[in-house]
Design a protein around this motif. Structure first.
Motif, short mmCIF file in Angstrom:
data_model
loop_
_atom_site.label_atom_id
_atom_site.label_comp_id
_atom_site.label_asym_id
_atom_site.label_seq_id
_atom_site.Cartn_x
_atom_site.Cartn_y
_atom_site.Cartn_z
N ALA A 44 0.83 -1.21 0.03
CA ALA A 44 0.21 0.03 0.11
C ALA A 44 1.04 1.31 -0.04
CB ALA A 44 -1.05 0.06 1.31
N ASP A 45 1.99 1.22 0.69
CA ASP A 45 2.85 2.42 0.72
C ASP A 45 3.26 2.74 -0.68
OD1 ASP A 45 2.78 2.42 3.42
OD2 ASP A 45 4.39 1.06 3.74
N LEU A 46 3.97 1.40 -1.45
CA LEU A 46 4.27 1.73 -2.87
C LEU A 46 3.34 2.19 -3.67
CD1 LEU A 46 6.74 1.19 -4.88
CD2 LEU A 46 5.97 -1.03 -5.05
N ALA A 47 2.18 1.74 -3.74
CA ALA A 47 1.08 2.31 -4.40
C ALA A 47 0.74 3.83 -4.27
CB ALA A 47 -0.24 1.56 -3.94
N MET A 48 0.88 3.99 -2.91
CA MET A 48 0.76 5.69 -2.68
C MET A 48 1.76 6.66 -3.15
SD MET A 48 -0.71 6.38 1.09
CE MET A 48 -0.26 5.13 2.25
N PHE A 49 3.13 6.03 -3.17
CA PHE A 49 4.31 6.35 -3.72
C PHE A 49 4.23 6.54 -5.08
CE2 PHE A 49 8.84 6.52 -5.03
CZ PHE A 49 9.45 7.75 -4.19
N GLU A 50 3.78 5.66 -5.62
CA GLU A 50 3.81 5.58 -7.19
C GLU A 50 2.59 6.55 -7.62
OE1 GLU A 50 3.21 1.59 -8.14
OE2 GLU A 50 5.49 1.22 -8.54
N ALA A 51 1.35 6.80 -7.03
CA ALA A 51 0.52 7.86 -7.37
C ALA A 51 0.92 9.30 -7.10
CB ALA A 51 -0.74 7.75 -6.11
N ARG A 52 1.89 9.46 -6.13
CA ARG A 52 2.56 10.69 -5.96
C ARG A 52 3.56 11.00 -7.32
NH1 ARG A 52 7.61 12.65 -3.58
NH2 ARG A 52 7.33 14.46 -2.33
N GLN A 53 4.39 9.68 -7.51
CA GLN A 53 5.27 10.09 -8.63
C GLN A 53 4.31 10.39 -10.21
OE1 GLN A 53 7.42 6.26 -8.51
NE2 GLN A 53 9.13 7.38 -7.95
#
Ligand SMILES: Cc1cc2nc3c(=O)[nH]c(=O)nc-3n(C[C@H](O)[C@H](O)[C@H](O)COP(=O)(O)OP(=O)(O)OC[C@H]3O[C@@H](n4cnc5c(N)ncnc54)[C@H](O)[C@@H]3O)c2cc1C
Length: 369
Positions: A297-306
């Motif tokens: 879930a952290d990776l998904a949020m980080f990729e959304a930020r990118q």
């Protein structure tokens, strides 16, 4: 390929990779996998970074003087939408020498007790782990720059732009703005100074970057940008730095649905057009996130930020190109068409941030699952 076990492996020994390793090594053992050990004194360029990025480097024990920084600059001469340069006042920026930045960070990582260095380009994904020559890790950060080693594919312009940097030892009087940029029919030219050198860079395609230094200088004058080099020694006498790719490119999201996925940071995720001069700052900021990305879930949020940040960058590029004096020239029209084709969607402020060492969604924002 059994090797030593780590919580995190970082691929790539550029600013993003080394900063990620230094941040993560505060509370875990890290494998830093570099394709080569920085050697010699091969000067490449001078990059500008906001003063707050310099402050972050100071937090990691870097003395600005080690990077060739002896002052901050707050003015820029810009001839972008007009032929005559205009003076702009901006937030303070530092001018760093490359590869001094890389070498100084390398001196920190190579003696860090919790960072193990591996010289290799190999990596693989199997058994729910990442593997390489002598290491295995549960998590992987890809900081391999434009190579984007873990990406399924990379989106870039059909005819990418190149950058050539010419440099000279130079003793500026310390009174000038230290940075100037001029739009050209086939790209742009910039001039940037640091403590002991001046760089004249040419970025673009075709005539924008081809030919001898004397020919590049001649075309710069013919296009009305002669003011950029008027007080310098002849550009024909400058040394040539390493040429590089310069137009925007980004890695596509991974199609893998099972097993661990690498987090891509810095240029491996999005290599910005140097017009924005933000690459190092964003690389350092993303490096801070790496230790906090523990769950899918952290990776998904980080990729959304990118993704949001890519929209913002492409929209900003679109506006800059539209405002360029030469935007009707074929080279600029091609680049504008590429950027416009990928800049759909309304950019908004990145909805994800790092708070108390955790990746969090900011109040009121929505990230698709
Ligand atoms: C002409 C030009 C001017 C620029 N000016 C500015 C500026 O003024 N300000 C600014 O902030 N930014 C500027 N940038 C951008 C900035 O240089 C980059 O954003 C920054 O270097 C990105 O850092 P990085 O660590 O992500 O990638 P890189 O610096 O590219 O580092 C990636 C590293 O990974 C290594 N590698 C590649 N493949 C592998 C592999 N398989 N295994 C292990 N290692 C691997 C590479 O050799 C390299 O050492 C400029 C760029 C260009 C081209």
């Amino acid at each position: 390929m059994r090797g030593r076990s780590f919580d995190l492996a970082v691929l790539g020994g550029g600013p993003a990779g080394m900063m990620a390793a230094l941040c993560a090594a505060r509370d875990s053992d890290v494998a830093l996998v570099v394709d080569r050990i920085p050697q010699g004194d091969e000067f490449r360029r001078i990059d500008t970074v906001p003063a707050r990025v310099l402050a972050l480097l100071v937090d990691f024990g870097v003395d600005p003087r080690e990077l060739g920084v002896d002052r901050l600059y707050e003015e820029r001469l810009v001839a972008w939408s007009t032929a005559t340069p205009q003076l702009f006042h901006l937030s303070p920026a530092a001018h760093l020498e490359r590869p001094l930045l890389d070498r100084v960070l390398f001196s920190r990582v190579s003696c860090h007790p919790r960072i193990a260095l591996f010289v290799s380009r190999a990596w693989a994904r199997d058994d729910g782990m990442f593997w390489g020559d002598g290491w295995r890790a549960r998590r992987l950060a890809d900081a391999t720059g434009r190579a984007a080693a873990t990406a399924d594919s990379v989106v870039r312009a059909e005819r990418p732009w190149a950058a050539r940097t010419l440099w000279q030892t130079y003793d500026p009087d310390g009174r000038g703005p230290g940075f100037g940029i001029a739009a050209l029919p086939d790209g742009y030219a910039y001039r940037v100074e640091a403590r002991r050198r001046v760089v004249v860079g040419f970025v673009g395609r075709g005539h924008g970057v081809e030919g001898t230094p004397a020919e590049l200088a001649w075309r710069l004058r013919a296009s009305g940008g002669g003011w950029l080099i008027a007080d310098l020694p002849p550009v024909a006498t400058f040394d040539e730095g390493r040429a590089s790719t310069a137009s925007v490119q980004w890695a596509t999201p991974s199609m893998l649905n099972d097993g661990p996925r690498a987090v891509r940071i810095g240029d491996a995720a999005l290599a910005r057009d140097p017009m924005s001069a933000q690459g190092i700052g964003i690389a350092c900021s993303e490096a801070l996130f790496v230790s906090a990305i523990a769950r899918a879930a952290d990776l998904a949020m980080f990729e959304a930020r990118q993704t949001e940040q890519r929209h913002v960058h492409l929209k900003a590029l679109e506006a800059m190109i539209a405002g360029c004096l030469f935007s009707n020239e074929p080279t600029w029209r091609d680049y504008a068409a590429f950027v416009a084709a990928h800049a759909q969607g309304a950019p908004s402020d990145p909805p994800v941030a790092l708070r108390d060492g955790k990746v969090v969604r900011l109040p009121g924002s929505h990230v698709a699952p």
